[in-house]
Scaffold this motif. Structure first.
Motif, short mmCIF file in Angstrom:
data_model
loop_
_atom_site.label_atom_id
_atom_site.label_comp_id
_atom_site.label_asym_id
_atom_site.label_seq_id
_atom_site.Cartn_x
_atom_site.Cartn_y
_atom_site.Cartn_z
N GLY A 164 12.95 -46.66 -61.96
CA GLY A 164 14.23 -46.09 -62.38
C GLY A 164 14.39 -46.10 -63.88
N ALA A 165 14.01 -47.21 -64.50
CA ALA A 165 14.11 -47.31 -65.96
C ALA A 165 13.18 -46.31 -66.63
CB ALA A 165 13.78 -48.74 -66.40
N LEU B 141 12.05 -43.44 -65.38
CA LEU B 141 12.57 -42.09 -65.18
C LEU B 141 13.78 -41.82 -66.08
CD1 LEU B 141 12.16 -41.79 -61.32
CD2 LEU B 141 10.75 -40.73 -63.10
N ALA B 142 14.61 -42.84 -66.28
CA ALA B 142 15.76 -42.67 -67.17
C ALA B 142 15.31 -42.46 -68.61
CB ALA B 142 16.68 -43.89 -67.08
N ARG B 143 14.34 -43.25 -69.06
CA ARG B 143 13.82 -43.08 -70.42
C ARG B 143 13.20 -41.70 -70.58
NH1 ARG B 143 11.76 -48.18 -69.33
NH2 ARG B 143 9.66 -47.33 -69.14
N LYS B 144 12.47 -41.27 -69.56
CA LYS B 144 11.83 -39.96 -69.61
C LYS B 144 12.88 -38.86 -69.68
CE LYS B 144 8.44 -37.21 -67.16
NZ LYS B 144 7.58 -37.12 -65.99
N GLU B 145 13.93 -38.97 -68.89
CA GLU B 145 15.00 -37.98 -68.87
C GLU B 145 15.70 -37.90 -70.22
OE1 GLU B 145 17.30 -34.99 -67.14
OE2 GLU B 145 15.59 -36.01 -66.27
N LEU B 146 15.83 -39.04 -70.86
CA LEU B 146 16.49 -39.09 -72.16
C LEU B 146 15.56 -38.73 -73.31
CD1 LEU B 146 18.53 -42.35 -71.63
CD2 LEU B 146 19.43 -40.02 -71.72
#
Length: 62
Positions: free
Chosen positions: A49-50, A52-57
């Motif tokens: 999750g972390a 994917l969140a970093r990637k999205e941002l």
């Protein structure tokens, strides 16, 4: 920490393997073993999750 797509694939594979271990009762129906496996799966999911969140941002390179 998961930092690239290869590590992401390995993490997903690890979760699937742990799911199989529980489903096939490879380690037996021991609540202590189940708890440990669930903790590891939870930790891996949190890392995914972390990542994917970093990637999205845009904080992770593809």
């Amino acid at each position: 920490m998961i930092s690239n797509e290869q590590e992401k694939r390995e993490a997903v594979k690890a979760i699937k393997t742990l799911n199989d271990v529980l489903a096939l009762e490879i380690v037996g129906r021991n609540p202590l073993n189940e708890g440990r496996i669930n903790k590891v799966r939870s930790d891996i999911r949190a890392e995914l999750g972390a990542y994917l969140a970093r990637k999205e941002l845009g904080e992770e390179k593809e």
